[in-house]
Design an enzyme around this catalytic site. Structure first.
Site, mmCIF file in Angstrom:
data_model
loop_
_atom_site.group_PDB
_atom_site.id
_atom_site.type_symbol
_atom_site.label_atom_id
_atom_site.label_comp_id
_atom_site.label_asym_id
_atom_site.label_seq_id
_atom_site.Cartn_x
_atom_site.Cartn_y
_atom_site.Cartn_z
ATOM 1 N N ARG A 383 -2.151 -2.693 0.874
ATOM 2 C CA ARG A 383 -3.612 -2.865 0.732
ATOM 3 C C ARG A 383 -4.139 -2.006 -0.398
ATOM 4 N NH1 ARG A 383 -5.445 -4.296 6.724
ATOM 5 N NH2 ARG A 383 -7.197 -5.559 6.129
ATOM 6 N N CYS A 384 -3.400 -1.963 -1.512
ATOM 7 C CA CYS A 384 -3.674 -0.916 -2.496
ATOM 8 C C CYS A 384 -4.422 -1.391 -3.715
ATOM 9 C CB CYS A 384 -2.356 -0.289 -2.943
ATOM 10 S SG CYS A 384 -1.370 -1.388 -3.975
#
Lengths: 801, 289
Positions: A383-384
């Site tokens: 989720r970066c």
């Protein structure tokens, strides 16, 4: 004339944009009727299991397969020697490097793939793994990236010795991968030399790993008669996999079918191509039988894409009022043994240069050096948004540290530095064009909701009694929706996305999109976009993704790109259909197309009540009564190349209390305001926020891929790798503002990664804030009870008088 | 996560189980709740050739009172302990501690006997058994013998249980008036073993501590009795200064192993902190009785 109530009823019936309709995916998931890769069972299927290295760094002296091959049911033991004639013992990575598929003469990280046993069932494959005898000669392991470029550091990549580049620019040491610089160094240095105030701090984003419920795996099935390869695979980018498999295998892309069925969470862990996939595909081609390979949890945590491992040093220069004048950042990036992180090819540090954050910082400079260590490869995952997590972490820590030094309130210093609403579109010092935003409104709303002044008063009062209470603020800006093909490609393929819509004669439709849902609820939200754009109920719109034989080519789902790119393609494809429908309606009503108004689900002749054709009627006509010269049917395809990224943002606030005798942290309140522009399904957005915050909590408070000095993994099972349950997870309060994207057809931005990107620094800011009055400037994550206690104990706060 | 090959046996009686154990020898393992053994087999840390499943032996289940002693079948599950009204009244520390074990799914299968006999210092029942003065019934080919909990645990995964014996029953004296108890456990998350935990049971008479048991979880190769700490409180009116002194004495016996939960210093301090908290809570409960 229709009444307002009738309009409203018609609109509600569509369950379009803005409707919190329930997820279409859930009935099958909650009844156990999902269909994941491990649910695929094909006749004659064989099973693969991987022999892995017990050493972080060692030379392979010999591999003896005899005992394994003697076990009835074991069909083959593949090693690098077997893959060599096919030139498949190494494979290219998405980052311009190469990676060993099966270890070639040496192993470079613990759990590296050394051999693959192919057997008649999963149990025999595991028994076979135990029987493969590998003789190793251990080598010194390089674990600390700070020593990677020492003169006497062990050389990890002997295949690159003497080469002054490894696919991403010039390198200066055998363990160096690249140096990436952005911004104006000279101008930045000048400002630092004369600034009123400067702060400098080392900030670590430790190595962590996503933890999707489903691990990685595939079933490869090669049909020798037809020469066709089908691969069921846990992939967030099935079309890219097809291209890569074609390039690696030499099979025409048209004879390869990649299917991503239901995917049990991805979080960037399922973007890359892994050795297990290659081994299964090779074995299937050799045997002409399906071959399944599924990772265990330990294999997943040990080998497939990890996240972060960014060792950053941030510096801010400011005037005495806390107005930031310049930012300087130096990063040491630990990429592990191969540079195999999954991101747009031209961006060796992803979009880290978004590190000026939500603040109007006139000058900045950032430098990132990537190095090899004896650890698993990866870095971009979880989720970066391609290193935005690290960038936001840095600036959100640094602005707190600056506030602390100047004695300015941590909310106040943000207001003084925010990019103002009237400055949008805003060009940042490091080159990004922020599309829209209203940061002060968001933060004000949060501070009022939690009664911020009262919290600070309570904190001051608690401090007099030696109690530890922290208040964390994070006002982040994301950059998502990769991306414009002028900036972004993967192996040369532009990062567009696509949608194909077919409306059937009776007014239902199927849409196929180049992205792939892994829990995001695409089958629900894409249908809502089409419902609003086409005036057909979302209930009768089927959404399909993940099968390269049916879906149009797309780059997949990661980096919060589905709504910004796939959603835009969907809206535009629907609009093409509506344009055609208008012409058909004009033909049916015997008027000019210009004389028609669109109203929710139908075209109406201007000024003539009752003269109208619904989309359902037009769909029927599209198959039997179209204007002369027009093609029959109602279909459209859109390949959407976004003109810019979208820049969602948010303001988060965390309140926590720390037990000064155990180091335990209790999050009392977490308030998350997100602005993702137009909101398509508010319920799904809220779910995304809950999930992202929970993962942010996990990272900040407990997750760490830990190694000992010999490079042995210490936290590769869920015993030691922190996965919070409902018991540990705080209660989330969510809120929103709406600042539409000016360039997206719907005004929508991405959202799924915001809570992770913004949540992690919010937690860590809160923990650091609890100790700020004691002169502490930086406590690195994870904030486990043990780690927090160490700070407490060093400061003597647990003394019992 | 794939175990090796093994044969499975499901005896219906204790005698049959003992006979199988004798016949199969070292190659056999007893299967109780399975929550320690099966993961070890899946990781191939353990590869027994035979599993003897005790789950079908009715005689190994149940909780009853007999002349002032509570008898608990070794195969009684954690959730059965928690649900027992008899235990809540006569041995309240046991169901309280059982609630701290792992999660509801595990507690549905995990058994009291399995938790004890595994000899893992991270398990919660060994310390609890020491705190409640439990006696274990061991049955083997030579018959039955009794042993007190204090003398059962010899080392990491090493207990008094002989390879051909089965732990069949746990006997615990019913508590008397003036008894207070507490189990304080620090853990990283639901489902985790203790970073450190303390089990305390004490009895007050006229405000004076007549007897106190203090036992510690996961801070040494076995569960530990903090004897010096107990002595420092016995016969005294317990106050904060004495509690502090007892906590220090408890810390002095700790010999924890460093792991991801913390280093030796932290675990030792946490054993002290859990001891403080458990004594305080037990004291408050004893005064309320």
């Amino acid at each position: 004339m229709a009444t307002t109530a009738e309009y409203l009823e018609r609109e509600q019936k569509l369950e379009g944009i803005g409707c919190a309709r329930k997820r279409k995916e859930d009935p099958r998931f909650i009844q156990g009727k999902g269909h994941y890769v491990d649910d695929v069972h094909l006749p004659g299927m064989l099973f693969g299991a991987v022999v892995r290295s017990p050493h972080a760094h060692a030379r392979i002296k010999s591999i003896n397969k005899e005992k394994a091959l003697a076990l009835p049911g074991v069909r083959a033991v593949l090693t690098a020697e077997d893959l060599k004639p096919l030139k498949l013992h190494w494979m290219p990575t998405l980052a311009g490097d190469v990676q060993a598929v099966l270890a070639d003469e040496k192993v470079c990280f613990q759990y590296q793939e050394v051999a693959m046993v192919i057997a008649d069932d999963r149990y025999l494959a595991a028994d076979g793994v135990d029987l493969v005898e590998v003789e190793y000669e251990p080598l010194p392991a390089l674990v600390d990236p700070h020593h990677a470029m020492d003169a006497d550091a062990p050389v990890i990549r002997e295949d690159l010795v003497g080469k002054d580049e490894a696919g991403q620019g010039k390198r200066v040491h055998d363990n160096h991968i690249f140096r990436w610089e952005v911004g104006d160094k000279a101008a930045t240095d000048r400002i630092f030399a004369t600034a009123d105030v400067t702060v400098k701090q080392a900030v670590l984003n430790p190595r962590v790993h996503p933890c999707p419920l489903e691990t990685c795996g595939c079933v490869a099935s090669f049909d020798k008669v037809r020469g066709e390869l089908t691969v069921y695979i846990t992939s967030q980018a099935p079309h890219v996999v097809r291209t890569v498999v074609s390039l690696l295998s030499g099979l025409p892309e048209s004879k390869i079918r990649i299917i991503s069925p239901d995917i049990g969470g991805g979080f960037g862990n399922k973007v890359g191509i892994y050795p297990g996939y290659v081994g299964a595909i090779v074995a299937s081609i050799v045997f002409g039988r399906p071959v399944k390979w599924i990772e265990s949890r330990i294999e997943n945590l040990s080998t497939t894409a990890f996240a972060r491992d960014y060792h950053m040093v941030g510096e801010l220069a400011a005037d005495k009022n806390g107005r930031i004048k310049a930012l300087r950042v130096n990063v040491l990036a630990d990429h592990g043994a191969f540079n195999a992180h999954a991101q747009p090819t031209k961006w060796p540090a992803g979009f880290f240069s978004i590190c000026t954050g939500s603040y109007d910082i006139p000058v900045a400079y950032a430098r990132v050096d990537g190095v090899y260590t004896n650890k698993a490869p990866g870095g971009v995952a979880y989720r970066c948004s391609f290193r935005v997590t690290e960038a936001v972490h840095l600036i959100e820590r640094m602005i707190d540290i600056l506030a602390q030094k100047l004695g300015i309130d941590k909310a106040e210093i943000r207001f003084r530095n925010f990019i103002k609403p009237e400055q949008f579109p805003y060009h940042s010092a490091l080159g990004w064009d922020y599309d829209s935003g209203d940061y002060p409104t968001a933060l004000k709303k949060v501070l009022e909701a939690v009664n911020y002044p009262a919290l600070r008063e309570e904190q001051a009062e608690k401090r007099t009694r030696g109690e530890l209470m922290g208040i964390g603020i994070c006002t982040f800006t994301e950059i998502v929706g990769a991306g414009p093909s002028k900036n972004c490609d993967i192996l040369g393929v532009g990062m567009f996305d696509s949608c194909e819509i077919r409306v059937h004669p009776t007014g239902s439709a199927i849409a196929r999109i180049g992205t792939i849902t892994q829990g995001q609820g695409h089958q629900t939200t894409y249908a809502q976009i089409i419902a609003t754009e086409l005036g057909l109920p979302s209930e009768v719109i089927q959404v399909e993704e993940g099968d390269t034989n049916t879906a149009p080519y797309g780059l997949g789902t990661y980096g919060s790109r589905s709504t910004p790119v796939g959603g835009a393609a969907t809206a535009n494809a629907a609009r093409k259909l509506r344009d055609k429908a208008r012409k058909i309606a004009a033909h049916l009503l015997e008027v000019s197309a210009d004389d028609l108004d669109w109203e929710i689900d139908r075209f109406k002749v201007k000024g003539v009540p009752g003269q109208e054709k619904t989309m359902k009627e037009i769909a029927w006509a599209a198959y039997n009564n179209v204007p002369p010269g027009m093609e029959m049917g109602l279909e459209a395809v859109e390949y959407y190349d976004p003109p810019n990224f979208t820049y969602p943002f948010g303001a988060y606030l965390c309140v926590l209390d720390i037990d000064r005798y155990t180091g335990e942290t209790k999050v009392r309140r977490f308030y998350a305001l997100d602005d993702c522009g137009t909101r398509i399904n508010p319920m799904i957005i809220e779910g995304q926020i809950h999930g992202g915050l929970t993962e942010a909590y996990a990272v900040a408070m407990g997750q760490l891929i830990a190694f000992d000095a010999g490079g042995n993994l210490l936290s590769n099972s869920l015993m030691d790798y922190f996965l919070p349950t409902a018991v540990e997870t705080p209660k989330w309060e969510t809120d929103f503002t709406v600042t539409p994207s000016p360039h997206h057809p719907l005004g929508a931005k991405g959202v799924a990664e915001s809570p992770h990107v913004g949540g992690i620094p919010c937690f860590t800011n809160a923990v650091n804030d609890a100790f700020a009055h004691l002169g502490v400037t930086q406590i690195d994550m994870p904030h486990t009870a043990f780690n927090v206690w160490k700070t407490i104990h060093e400061l003597g706060l647990d003394n019992r008088a | 996560m794939i175990p090796g090959t093994f044969d499975y046996h499901a005896p219906a009686t204790v005698d049959e189980a003992i006979r199988l154990l004798g016949e199969l020898g070292d190659e056999a393992k007893l299967l109780a709740g399975g929550h320690s053994l099966l993961p070890m087999m899946k990781l191939r840390f353990a590869s027994p050739k035979h599993l003897i499943d005790l789950n079908r032996i009715g005689a190994l289940k149940g909780i009853r009172e007999q002349s002032g002693m509570i008898h608990i079948g070794a195969m009684t599950t954690e959730n059965e302990l928690i649900a027992s009204a008899l235990l809540r009244e006569k041995c309240p520390l046991l169901p309280e501690a059982a609630k701290w074990i792992s999660d509801p799914q595990v507690r549905n299968c995990g058994t009291l006997g399995g938790d004890i006999a595994h000899g893992d210092p991270g398990n919660d029942h060994p310390a609890v058994m020491m705190a409640v003065d439990a006696v274990f019934v061991l049955q083997g080919p030579r018959g039955e013998r009794l042993i007190v909990a204090d003398r059962f645990f010899h080392g990491l995964y090493y207990t008094e249980l002989a390879p051909d014996e089965i732990l069949t029953e746990i006997r615990i004296p019913a508590v008397s008036k003036g008894t207070g108890y507490a189990y304080c456990k620090l853990k990283r998350k639901t489902g985790d073993f203790a970073t450190a935990a303390a089990a305390v049971q004490l009895r007050l008479d006229g405000g004076v501590c007549k007897k106190i048991n203090i036992a510690l979880t996961n801070v040494a190769p076995t569960a530990l009795k903090a004897g010096d700490a107990e002595m420092s409180l016995t016969g005294k009116v317990i106050d904060e200064a004495l509690i502090e002194q007892a906590a220090r004495k408890a810390m002095a016996v700790c010999d924890p192993a460093e792991d991801q939960r913390g280093n030796r210093d932290y675990k030792t301090h946490m054993a002290g902190e859990m001891t403080r908290r458990a004594i305080r809570q037990a004291l408050a409960r004893a005064k309320g009785n």
